[in-house]
Write an enzyme that holds these catalytic residues in place. Structure first.
Site, PDB file in Angstrom:
ATOM      1  CE  LYS A   7      -3.562  -1.265  -0.656  1.00 20.09           C
ATOM      2  NZ  LYS A   7      -3.906  -1.924  -1.858  1.00 20.09           N
ATOM      3  CG  HIS A  60       3.991  -5.897  -1.133  1.00 22.05           C
ATOM      4  ND1 HIS A  60       4.285  -4.815  -1.411  1.00 22.05           N
ATOM      5  CD2 HIS A  60       2.817  -6.506  -1.594  1.00 22.05           C
ATOM      6  CE1 HIS A  60       3.217  -4.420  -2.165  1.00 22.05           C
ATOM      7  NE2 HIS A  60       2.308  -5.349  -2.350  1.00 22.05           N
ATOM      8  CB  SER A  95      -3.672   2.652   2.393  1.00 22.11           C
ATOM      9  OG  SER A  95      -3.712   2.018   1.076  1.00 22.11           O
TER      10      SER A  95
HETATM   11  S1  PPS Z   1      -0.657  -2.838  -3.193  1.00 16.28           S
HETATM   12  O1  PPS Z   1      -1.942  -3.770  -3.198  1.00 16.28           O
HETATM   13  O2  PPS Z   1       0.276  -3.279  -2.185  1.00 16.28           O
HETATM   14  O3  PPS Z   1       0.085  -3.266  -4.397  1.00 16.28           O
HETATM   15  O4  PPS Z   1      -1.347  -1.495  -3.098  1.00 16.28           O
HETATM   16  P1  PPS Z   1      -0.285  -0.116  -3.521  1.00 16.28           P
HETATM   17  O5  PPS Z   1      -0.500   0.076  -5.053  1.00 16.28           O
HETATM   18  O6  PPS Z   1       0.961  -0.157  -3.222  1.00 16.28           O
HETATM   19  O7  PPS Z   1      -1.098   1.006  -2.793  1.00 16.28           O
HETATM   20  C1  PPS Z   1      -2.458   1.379  -2.915  1.00 16.28           C
HETATM   21  C2  PPS Z   1      -2.453   2.982  -2.608  1.00 16.28           C
HETATM   22  O8  PPS Z   1      -1.857   3.689  -3.499  1.00 16.28           O
HETATM   23  C3  PPS Z   1      -2.963   4.511  -4.011  1.00 16.28           C
HETATM   24  N1  PPS Z   1      -2.650   4.931  -5.372  1.00 16.28           N
HETATM   25  C4  PPS Z   1      -2.287   6.350  -5.940  1.00 16.28           C
HETATM   26  N2  PPS Z   1      -1.973   7.547  -5.125  1.00 16.28           N
HETATM   27  C5  PPS Z   1      -1.832   8.432  -5.681  1.00 16.28           C
HETATM   28  N3  PPS Z   1      -1.886   8.383  -7.249  1.00 16.28           N
HETATM   29  C6  PPS Z   1      -1.886   7.447  -7.739  1.00 16.28           C
HETATM   30  N4  PPS Z   1      -1.730   7.490  -9.326  1.00 16.28           N
HETATM   31  C7  PPS Z   1      -2.067   6.258  -7.254  1.00 16.28           C
HETATM   32  N5  PPS Z   1      -2.379   4.872  -7.772  1.00 16.28           N
HETATM   33  C8  PPS Z   1      -2.665   4.308  -6.660  1.00 16.28           C
HETATM   34  C9  PPS Z   1      -4.145   3.940  -3.879  1.00 16.28           C
HETATM   35  O9  PPS Z   1      -5.149   4.753  -3.860  1.00 16.28           O
HETATM   36  C10 PPS Z   1      -4.056   3.256  -2.552  1.00 16.28           C
HETATM   37  O10 PPS Z   1      -3.840   4.345  -1.548  1.00 16.28           O
HETATM   38  P2  PPS Z   1      -5.192   4.582  -0.624  1.00 16.28           P
HETATM   39  O11 PPS Z   1      -4.510   5.572   0.394  1.00 16.28           O
HETATM   40  O12 PPS Z   1      -5.839   3.602  -0.080  1.00 16.28           O
HETATM   41  O13 PPS Z   1      -6.047   5.462  -1.615  1.00 16.28           O
END
Ligand code: PPS
Length: 301
Positions: free
Chosen positions: A53, A114, A144
């Protein structure tokens, strides 16, 4: 690449948790850990590593766009998890695990993990692979992660927010302690080809951070292509992209009605969840766990 259609013809239950060297992982991963550990990296592999996340999917999309010179159609050829295999992940025994997806892929490969630094398959170090690590501040990260446990029907039950926060602080969540993860990789960057980035920095100034990625990948792109990448990888655009927003997985696994995968994409959302008492306790514990680390995070912009 031929996309494997994921059909759920088994009863979806939340996974059991086991451990590898004291790190909680799903039992499915632990049972086949020898395969993960023996994974053969190649010198031109690019590994995207994060604590869960922390901005993995975002970085994956940026990297794919860079690799394909901003061609949005090519970047929509398949879902994120098919374009860039998640090496340690086993969704179900009847489906190809992440390491086999990677093995079947032509080079140059971009892979996701991860894993904490000490559990990364040794071939990545032997092959001197480039690694992009992205870290996100612990408070937004835990919020998150909590919502992701609610919507992802194969992850362990998160319990209440209060309970999840306690488990997170104790490192009793999948992939272990956030504190050890970010510190372990921070140290490793001094000895390996690791670009260490922060979610908050990308949010604040995507152009600057994407330029760091370009430099690390030894790529040069015209300004209009860079502008296009910035546009297509912003939260609001990625949220509507079915190849990047995880809506291609069956709803039995990811239930976006409970909480969308692309949830808020913000810095500082933790303020909507932490009580004053939780915040004080968290900060005090954080100081102890992060003492001596030359690593600072921003919890607001
Ligand atoms: S995972 O399942 O571990 O692969 O998830 P991961 O992609 O690491 O994290 C998901 C969170 O990243 C946010 N996210 C973004 N934030 C800003 N800009 C962009 N383009 C973007 N894409 C993904 C996503 O919304 C999750 O965070 P939260 O706080 O839950 O919204």
């Amino acid at each position: 690449m031929s996309a494997e259609t994921i059909k759920v013809d088994w009863e979806v239950t939340r996974y059991e948790v086991a451990e590898v060297e004291g790190i909680p992982l799903t039992k499915k991963m632990c049972d086949r850990w020898d395969k993960v550990w023996a994974f053969q990296a190649k010198p031109d592999d690019l590994l995207i590593s994060t604590y869960a996340k922390a901005g993995t999917t975002w970085t994956q999309e940026i990297v794919d766009m860079i690799q394909h010179d901003g061609d949005t159609e090519i970047c929509k050829r398949a879902s994120t998890y098919e374009r860039q295999p998640f090496i340690e992940w086993v969704l179900h025994e009847t489906l190809t695990p992440g390491w086999e997806q990677a093995e079947a892929m032509p080079s140059p490969r971009t892979l996701k993990t991860h894993l904490p630094v000490q559990l990364v398959p040794p071939s990545f170090w032997e092959q001197n692979c480039k690694i992009i690590y992205v870290a996100r501040n612990a408070k937004d990260n835990v919020v998150s992660y909590y919502h992701f446990h609610r919507m992802n029907q194969v992850l362990p039950e998160p319990g209440t927010w209060e309970e999840f926060l306690e488990n997170y602080m104790a490192g009793k969540v999948l992939w272990g302690s956030w504190y050890d993860h970010v510190k372990g990789w921070w140290k490793a960057k001094d000895h390996h080809r690791i670009l260490y980035l922060f979610y908050e920095d990308i949010k604040e100034n995507p152009r600057r951070e994407i330029q760091k990625i370009l430099q690390f990948m030894e790529k040069d792109l015209e300004k209009d292509i860079l502008d296009k990448i910035i546009h297509y990888t912003q939260f609001e655009v990625m949220k509507e992209n079915p190849m990047a927003n995880y809506t291609s997985l069956p709803p039995e696994i990811l239930n976006h009605e409970i909480s969308p995968f692309m949830r808020k994409g913000a810095v500082g959302d933790w303020k909507n969840y932490f009580t004053v008492a939780q915040n004080e306790r968290f900060d005090e514990d954080y100081k102890k766990k992060m003492a001596g680390a030359s690593l600072t995070f921003r919890t607001e912009l």
